[in-house]
Structures are given as C-alpha cells and as structure tokens.
Write an enzyme that holds these catalytic residues in place. Structure first.
Site, short mmCIF file in Angstrom:
data_model
loop_
_atom_site.label_atom_id
_atom_site.label_comp_id
_atom_site.label_asym_id
_atom_site.label_seq_id
_atom_site.Cartn_x
_atom_site.Cartn_y
_atom_site.Cartn_z
N GLY A 21 0.81 -1.20 0.00
CA GLY A 21 0.00 0.00 0.00
C GLY A 21 0.85 1.26 0.00
O GLY A 21 0.56 2.22 -0.71
N ARG A 25 7.30 1.79 0.80
CA ARG A 25 7.63 0.37 0.95
C ARG A 25 7.96 -0.24 -0.40
O ARG A 25 8.82 -1.11 -0.52
CB ARG A 25 6.48 -0.39 1.61
CG ARG A 25 6.85 -1.83 2.02
CD ARG A 25 5.73 -2.51 2.78
NE ARG A 25 5.50 -1.82 4.04
CZ ARG A 25 4.34 -1.83 4.68
NH1 ARG A 25 3.30 -2.45 4.16
NH2 ARG A 25 4.21 -1.19 5.83
N ARG A 44 1.22 11.07 -8.80
CA ARG A 44 0.64 11.17 -7.46
C ARG A 44 1.56 10.57 -6.39
O ARG A 44 1.11 10.15 -5.33
CB ARG A 44 -0.74 10.50 -7.40
CG ARG A 44 -1.80 11.18 -8.25
CD ARG A 44 -3.10 10.42 -8.25
NE ARG A 44 -4.11 11.10 -9.03
CZ ARG A 44 -5.08 11.86 -8.53
NH1 ARG A 44 -5.16 12.02 -7.22
NH2 ARG A 44 -5.97 12.44 -9.31
N ARG A 88 -0.28 -8.77 -3.24
CA ARG A 88 -0.33 -7.68 -2.28
C ARG A 88 0.53 -8.05 -1.07
O ARG A 88 0.44 -9.16 -0.54
CB ARG A 88 -1.77 -7.42 -1.84
CG ARG A 88 -1.84 -6.52 -0.62
CD ARG A 88 -3.13 -5.77 -0.49
NE ARG A 88 -3.36 -5.33 0.88
CZ ARG A 88 -2.63 -4.44 1.54
NH1 ARG A 88 -1.58 -3.89 0.97
NH2 ARG A 88 -2.94 -4.10 2.78
N SER A 91 0.49 -4.87 5.84
CA SER A 91 0.30 -5.14 7.25
C SER A 91 -1.17 -5.44 7.52
O SER A 91 -2.05 -5.06 6.74
CB SER A 91 0.76 -3.95 8.09
OG SER A 91 0.03 -2.79 7.73
N ASP A 204 -0.11 -5.45 14.32
CA ASP A 204 -0.68 -5.17 15.64
C ASP A 204 -1.79 -6.17 15.94
O ASP A 204 -2.34 -6.80 15.03
CB ASP A 204 -1.22 -3.75 15.71
CG ASP A 204 -2.28 -3.48 14.65
OD1 ASP A 204 -3.47 -3.58 14.97
OD2 ASP A 204 -1.91 -3.19 13.50
N ARG A 217 7.06 -1.06 10.50
CA ARG A 217 6.11 -1.46 9.45
C ARG A 217 6.69 -1.21 8.06
O ARG A 217 6.47 -1.98 7.14
CB ARG A 217 4.80 -0.67 9.60
CG ARG A 217 4.00 -1.01 10.84
CD ARG A 217 2.71 -0.23 10.86
NE ARG A 217 2.01 -0.39 12.13
CZ ARG A 217 0.69 -0.36 12.26
NH1 ARG A 217 -0.07 -0.20 11.19
NH2 ARG A 217 0.13 -0.49 13.43
#
Length: 237
Positions: A21, A25, A44, A88, A91, A204, A217
């Site tokens: 996402g 990353r 973007r 995908r 987290s 989490d 993360r």
C-alpha cells in the site's frame, strides 16, 4: 501506454508485481531486493519500479489505502499493462488471540464491509478468493524458511476508525485479521482471469493491543517480502 494514474510505457511493467500500500515500501523493496531497477511511475507519488530478482523480471508498485485506490491501480495494471500475477504485501491487524504480532497471514479469501462488488450486479454475496497456485507456492516458501504463518479468511474493511467494536463479530466467523484492500484486488483479478494473492505481516493485535512502530512497518517485513518475491519469481518466465 500511459493512464491517468500510471506513466509507464509499453513493456515497462513485468507480468508479476508486488503491491504494497505504501509507495515508500515499494521503493524499499526495489532498493533492497531487486537488481537493475528502473522507476516507471511517480504520478501522485505512487512509486513503481521494475527490476530482477533471481534473474526473473518483477515489478513493485504502491497502491494507496482502501479498496477504491487499489481497485484503480490493479485494474489498470491488468487491463492496460498485461500484469498476470499480483501479490499484495502489507500489514494487518490480528483479531484472533492465536495470531501473534510478526506472524505471516496468507489470505485464502477476503470478506468485506464495503460495496466494491456491486458493480458486477450479482444476485447474491460474492466470495472473493485468492489464486490457489500463488497461495500454495507462498505457503511452501514460508514453511521452507521456517516462517510462522496462518492461512485463512481476512476482512478488507472500509473503516480504520470505528464507532463500535465490529471486529468482534467478524472474529466469531473465523476471520484472522483486518486490512483494507484485498477484496478489490481479488475481485479485479478474478473478473479478468489472472492470479492474485494477499500476504501480510501482523503489525498489531486488536485483541492484545500489541503493535509495531511505523518505522518497523515500513522496513521490517523482510520475511513477507522474501516469500512474495520467491512466489512472483516462480510464476515468471
């Protein structure tokens, strides 16, 4: 062929792609795992890169948060750029006491509290599922490395902040964890007849309150990244 959201040209994106996402990353994966990297998108600030892993050509690109965002990017990747394998990596929050922070989750299926599938005018509730071929490969990779993982159903929620503890009702149905994108990914892939899979690191636990920092993360999910890259490479000529 450029789209409103992707400036890549013809053949600049590989048939297999990793989809975090967070665009940072995506950059981390490209810089630390791929060789001969070339950036193909910055529209973007949704960064995309193509390189090689083990001699296999693989791409990685951010998708943003939520089903609407990943729905746009994966539709374009599939229909305009010919991507065939979409994995995908992200987290998730555990809603089962047995699923611990740091473990991997392989999303065999994705439920949702959203309405992404209304566009298909189906006479019922659609069950969005992963590609078994990708799932089988990823589970085998994780087990060979000794990484702890669980396979099952997840929830792709439209809500990050909620007024009521709805997760408890999903937990009763055996849902392992919550994220925000896989349902749309699976719908787009299933409709187009291509492969998709969601692989997650538990960041989490909603049950216990434990969690990882933002920095952890972004850069600490190397086990998940390795499994995803090995899976993508296995389906790349």
């Amino acid at each position: 062929m450029a789209t409103p959201h992707n400036q890549a040209g013809t053949n600049e994106i590989a048939e297999s792609i990793l989809l975090p996402g967070d665009p940072l990353r995506a950059q981390f994966i490209a810089e630390h795992f791929l060789e001969d990297v070339k950036q193909f998108n910055s529209v973007r600030n949704m960064l995309g890169f193509t390189g090689t892993y083990g001699g296999k050509r693989i791409s990685v690109m951010g998708t943003g948060m939520g089903c609407p965002s990943i729905g746009i990017y994966t539709y374009e990747l599939i229909h305009f750029y010919g991507v065939k394998n979409l994995i995908r990596v992200g987290s998730c929050g555990s809603i089962q006491e047995s699923l611990k922070v740091g473990e991997l989750v392989m999303a065999m299926g994705a439920s949702t509290d959203g309405n992404f599938a209304h566009q298909y005018r189906l006479p019922g509730t659609y069950s969005a599922t992963a590609s078994y071929e990708l799932l089988e490969c990823a589970v085998r990779s994780a087990r060979e490395h000794g990484y702890s993982c669980q396979v099952g159903n997840i929830l792709s929620s439209d809500l990050f902040y909620t007024e009521t503890p709805e997760w408890k009702e999903w937990a009763k149905m055996g849902i392992l964890s919550i994220e925000m994108e896989s349902y749309a990914l699976y719908c787009n892939a299933n409709r187009a007849g291509v492969r998709a899979l969601g692989i997650f690191t538990v960041s989490d636990s909603i049950v216990t309150g434990e969690g990882l920092s933002a920095a952890e993360r972004q850069t600490g999910f190397t086990n998940m990244m390795q499994v995803a890259l090995e899976t993508a490479a296995a389906f790349t000529e």
